[in-house]
Design an enzyme around this catalytic site. Structure first.
Site, PDB file in Angstrom:
ATOM      1  N   LYS A  80       0.851  -1.191   0.000  1.00 32.02           N
ATOM      2  CA  LYS A  80       0.000   0.000   0.000  1.00 32.02           C
ATOM      3  C   LYS A  80       0.888   1.243   0.000  1.00 32.02           C
ATOM      4  O   LYS A  80       1.880   1.298   0.746  1.00 32.02           O
ATOM      5  CB  LYS A  80      -0.893  -0.021   1.253  1.00 32.02           C
ATOM      6  N   SER A 160      -9.841   2.448   2.766  1.00 36.67           N
ATOM      7  CA  SER A 160      -8.870   3.060   1.887  1.00 36.67           C
ATOM      8  C   SER A 160      -7.937   2.073   1.189  1.00 36.67           C
ATOM      9  O   SER A 160      -7.332   2.415   0.178  1.00 36.67           O
ATOM     10  CB  SER A 160      -8.027   4.052   2.676  1.00 36.67           C
ATOM     11  N   SER A 184     -10.326   0.424   7.127  1.00 40.32           N
ATOM     12  CA  SER A 184      -9.675   0.464   5.814  1.00 40.32           C
ATOM     13  C   SER A 184      -9.058  -0.839   5.347  1.00 40.32           C
ATOM     14  O   SER A 184      -8.628  -0.940   4.205  1.00 40.32           O
ATOM     15  CB  SER A 184      -8.614   1.559   5.783  1.00 40.32           C
TER      16      SER A 184
END
Lengths: 494, 500
Positions: A80, A160, A184
């Protein structure tokens, strides 16, 4: 070689070790999938095939030399883009950090490289991890590989960690890092039929992870099975003296201790999570989950988490408050974007840089956070929210006197269409209603794929555990996984 | 308590000045408060900046235990309450010298609570009696960087070396009533910090600086509105700033104006203060607990270690010098004023006592007098300091022991000291080389005395008849015969005995 990309962490690790295939073959296969899907899915901000290959070669060399390959030896992963990676652009999906190449490596990513993993690329996300749909990324939204039955409308991969979830579902990687501040990891996992666990706050070091809300941010693994999550969490976690909130505890052998036998365990069902007007599909899925856990030997009881309805407003005070301060460092002075209009003074430069560098959602949260911390409002908002946060933690502590884990849906609905909630921040925020309480209490929580909606979209069940009891969470997750037999995957259209 | 009577005479009558000080003291530690970066003074700009200090994305603060320890020890030295639970807060504002966009400080739960120190009576300065000044709190916080405006015609440069350096903010009660009291407070605080070793007290290097809060009122009346003059960096400037600011406020009030609560700057060149920003433009700092840091919980064992490591403090040391070593109040004051002087004196005293085979209390006055009147004077002439003295306390002790044992006379000792300062040689070697040893052997002196008395039988008669002033003549004759090397004390004793 395409079948290699169907494999998960354990299968790749074991296959490389056994010599069934080489790590380089695995890296090549995933690198090819990443490249082929980039245009359609936009899951990665940048791909780093050379990094994946380099790590794979090292693993193959270690194997040839008869050395230990590590917990993640030969497994290429997606990172990420919230984790700082040495000399590789790290943006938090923001314009203000575009082009920023840290000269340091986050503790979690370093742990993974040390365990033998390699990096396929930096995964897209909501800007500064603020969002539930990946629509706030400066680099364009990620498109979920899933589609509703009979529709071509692009769907949100969740957020997210939407790049992570989309890449997993589309077989662009066998595992990916996520971070979870209010859901997330869990919400995107639920939206994409993948598995993700947010460990106890402090398990994974926050050092080198771009901060959103420090008291909530926690990294965790995302993969396609409970076992894979356990393996990867073992590699990621551990005490880090560079993070003052890091837990000084040994990392348990979660993988070795996995057991789907829940005899003697009690599962709590929080009555406050059963909300008016709740989607019937979600209710049915939840009931199914109860039946599966009973089948695994657990006793199921009703519990009460009375302050649940205050969790979301509490979260949307505390997280923006911390964010408003954490994001002050992006000022155009030392790194990242600098917008210096002609004749601008220092204040003008700050204003221009931050106006140009932050997206609308980030600005919204900075404004909310600044407001709730300002003189005259602090007590009414921030202090009050902290008190409620304590009450929410106490709710859980009390519930855990009676049960070992809590079962709830991960999200109130299946994945929504891109653009569906974009103009309505409140309904977007409602996506986090089931995930936020565990975040506020710092508890381990995971999402496991449990079934499909009538539209053919994945739905997830959430397990929340006691602090430090990731094992209990993983075991319950495994029990569901074995019974749900979730094998659905998106039909390839990209 | 006799209050200070410092008053400003205004056209409309007398005004009293009320002063409170916030002293920022840089904690003596090799590393910064939350990062491993070094803290040396005067390093190349931006050479002591860690990733944390530069506020790179994802960087986190970790408290430096040594800085915490020093703050606790400082609190103990001012008899303050030590808070076992304290917490760090963020003070949010944007400025180019503040990379994080917030300063980590302690607003709500400081590490040190209520304490006090005593400033000593000083008639000349208008402090009639010892006075206790309350200290409200000490908290630890990060320093900011430094902007340099003189390096480029249109740009300002920033040096982040100081960013994150640990400061103690020591906040007094508004207990001072004159510039002299404020000056004495800063000096006393500096003295204590240097004793404890928690701050080097180098005000000219910015290791210690004061924010000066001043208001004026009718004697004993309601408190007036205060102003805060920032970053005043010497005791003299603190006093000047107060004098100027108090008179300015009196002028404003007497001409019908109002005092605006504001932040002011002190200009050392003119000795005056000027407005920097008023309360209206004050920042809203949006303080909140730093979520990157857990509350600081101090364990009993840690506190005990801190307490055990405290040195004898100035007040106790001064009392001991007077009571146990028998020194005058003045000498005790001079010797304890600075920790380095006291340390020097104590080595000197120990060495003297050891070399002379006497108890410290027996040679303490001699050592104190020698250090204060002989060595300080000599160093002054040489334009050097005790720290750089070519005569170490060990060498000084050896010299003093020679006097104490009667090996050399006081006057010879002066000669020896001069040579020591020039050459750095040991006293004994000099005495040997220069032949400065005095004769203390009673047999030898008796023989000389007998000769002198025999040769001056007439004067002996006169002396015995009552002309006692002749005693000095006999001493002089004996010393002359012994070429000045006779121990005058022994000579005196023998003469007295022989003359009856």
């Amino acid at each position: 070689m395409t079948e290699l990309t169907e494999l998960g962490v354990a299968a790749i690790r074991d296959g490389v070790k056994a010599g069934d295939f080489t790590a380089v073959e695995v890296a090549d296969a995933f690198n090819a999938n990443v490249a082929a899907a980039q245009e359609a899915l936009n899951a990665f901000i940048i791909a780093t095939p050379e990094k994946a290959t380099e790590a794979a070669k090292a693993t193959d060399a270690r194997r040839a030399a008869g050395e230990d390959l590590g917990k993640m030896g030969g497994v290429p992963i997606g990172m990420k883009d919230l984790f700082a990676t040495f000399d590789v652009q790290t943006t938090a999906a923001s314009h203000i950090l575009e082009g920023f190449k840290p000269q340091y490596e986050s503790t979690v990513s370093q742990n993974l490289w040390n365990a033998g993993a390699g990096m396929l690329g930096k995964l897209n996300l909501d800007q500064f991890a603020m969002g539930s749909s990946n629509e706030t990324s400066y680099f364009g939204n990620v498109i979920s590989p899933w589609r509703k039955a009979g529709s071509n409308a692009p769907l949100a991969p969740g957020g997210s960690s939407g790049g992570s979830s989309a890449a997993l579902a589309a077989r662009l990687c066998p595992a990916a890092t996520g971070t979870d501040t209010g859901g997330s990891i869990r919400q995107p996992a639920a939206f994409t039929g993948t598995t993700g666990i947010k460990p106890t706050y402090g398990r994974c070091s926050r050092w080198g992870v771009v901060a959103f809300a420090s008291s909530l941010d926690q990294a965790g693994p995302m993969a396609r099975s409970t076992q894979d999550c356990a393996i990867m969490l073992e590699a990621m976690a551990g005490f880090d003296p560079k993070d003052a909130t890091s837990l000084e505890l040994p990392v348990p052998n979660w993988e070795a201790l996995l057991s789907a036998d829940l005899s003697g365990k009690t599962v709590g069902i929080p009555r406050e999570y059963r909300m008016d007007g709740m989607d019937a599909e979600i209710v049915a899925l939840w009931d199914q989950g109860v039946a599966w856990l009973k089948d695994a030997g657990a006793k199921v009881i009703d519990i009460s988490l009375p302050h649940t309805k205050y969790a979301l407003p509490t979260y949307y005070i505390i997280a923006p408050a911390e964010a408003s301060s954490n994001l002050a460092r992006y000022d155009g002075v030392r790194y990242g974007l600098r917008d210096l209009p002609d004749g601008a003074n220092l204040q003008d430069m700050y204003a221009a840089t931050r106006a140009a560098g932050f997206g609308a959602e980030v600005k919204r949260r900075i404004l909310i956070g600044t407001y709730v911390l300002s003189a005259g409002f602090y007590d009414a908002y921030y202090t009050q929210a902290q008190k409620v946060r304590t009450l929410i933690s106490q709710d859980f502590a009390k519930a855990f006197e009676e049960c070992d884990v809590i079962l709830a849906p991960t999200t109130p609905t299946a994945a929504f269409a891109l653009g569906e909630n974009v103009d309505d921040p409140l309904s977007m925020y409602l996506n986090d209603v089931f995930s936020v309480p565990a975040s506020l209490a710092g508890l381990p929580a995971m999402s496991v794929p449990a079934g499909l909606s009538k539209d053919g979209l994945p739905l997830g069940l959430q397990i929340i555990g006691k602090a430090f009891d990731e094992q209990g969470v993983l075991n319950a997750g495994l029990a569901i996984e074995q019974r749900a037999q979730f094998t659905a995957k998106p039909e390839k259209w990209w | 308590m006799t209050e200070t009577t410092y008053r400003i005479q205004g056209a409309s009558g007398e005004w009293e000045v009320v002063i409170g000080l916030e002293v920022h003291a840089q904690v003596s530690s090799n590393a910064k408060l939350f990062s491993g970066a070094a803290t040396a003074f005067g390093a190349e700009p931006n050479s002591q900046v860690s990733l944390i200090d530069a506020a790179m994305p994802g960087m986190l603060p970790v408290p430096n235990k040594e800085c915490i320890r020093q703050a606790v020890r400082t609190g103990m030295a001012i008899n303050a309450e030590i808070n076992k639970y304290s917490r760090f807060d963020r003070k949010n504002y944007f400025y180019a010298d503040l990379p994080q966009g917030y300063q980590i400080s302690q607003l709500y739960h400081p590490i040190v609570g209520e304490g006090s120190l005593t400033i000593e009576a000083d008639e000349k300065a208008g402090i009639p009696e010892d006075k206790v000044i309350g200290i409200e709190r000490i908290h630890v916080e990060q320093d900011a960087g430094k902007l340099m405006h003189d390096q480029h015609p249109t740009m300002s440069y920033v040096d982040l070396n100081r960013v994150g350096v640990a400061l103690m903010e020591i906040v007094s009660r508004p207990d001072m009533r004159s510039p002299a009291e404020a000056g004495a407070y800063v000096s006393k605080l500096r003295q204590i910090l240097r004793y404890v070793g928690s701050c080097d007290g180098n005000m000219d290097q910015g290791s210690m600086r004061a924010d000066v809060n001043v208001s004026v009122r009718r004697p004993g009346g309601e408190l007036g509105t205060r102003t805060e003059t920032k970053n005043v960096n010497s005791v003299r400037f603190v006093m000047q700033a107060i004098e100027h600011e108090a008179s300015r406020q009196v002028d404003v009030l007497e001409s019908g104006g109002k005092i605006v609560q504001e932040t002011r700057l002190f200009d050392p060149n003119t000795g005056s203060t000027r407005s920097m920003r008023s309360k209206e433009d004050a920042h809203d700092y949006r303080y909140f607990p730093d979520p990157d840091l857990l509350p600081l919980i101090l364990e009993d064992a840690f506190l005990e270690d801190c307490r055990a490591s405290l040195p004898e403090l100035p007040d106790a040391k001064k009392a001991r010098y007077e009571n146990e070593l028998g020194l005058s109040a003045y000498n005790a004051q001079v010797l304890t004023a600075d920790v380095d002087t006291a340390r020097w004196f104590e080595v000197l005293l120990g060495e003297t006592a050891k070399a002379a085979g006497k108890a410290p209390a027996e040679v303490s006055k001699q050592a104190a007098n020698w250090l204060i009147s002989e060595l300080f004077g000599a160093l002054n002439k040489l334009g050097t300091s005790l720290e750089e003295s070519p005569v170490t306390p060990e060498k000084g002790g050896a010299l003093l022991a020679l006097i104490a044992k009667g090996t050399i006379s006081g006057s010879a000792a002066k000669q020896v000291l001069e040579i020591m300062l020039e050459t750095g040689d040991e006293a004994e070697a000099i005495v040997e080389r220069e032949g400065l040893k005095q004769e203390s052997d009673t047999g030898a002196i008796e023989a000389e005395v007998d000769t002198i008395l025999a040769a001056n039988a007439d004067k002996v008669e006169q002396y015995k008849a009552g002309k006692v002033a002749l005693f000095g003549f006999f001493v002089g004759q004996t010393m002359k015969a012994m070429k000045g090397k006779g121990n005058p004390q022994v000579v005196n004793e023998i003469l007295k005995a022989k003359l009856g």
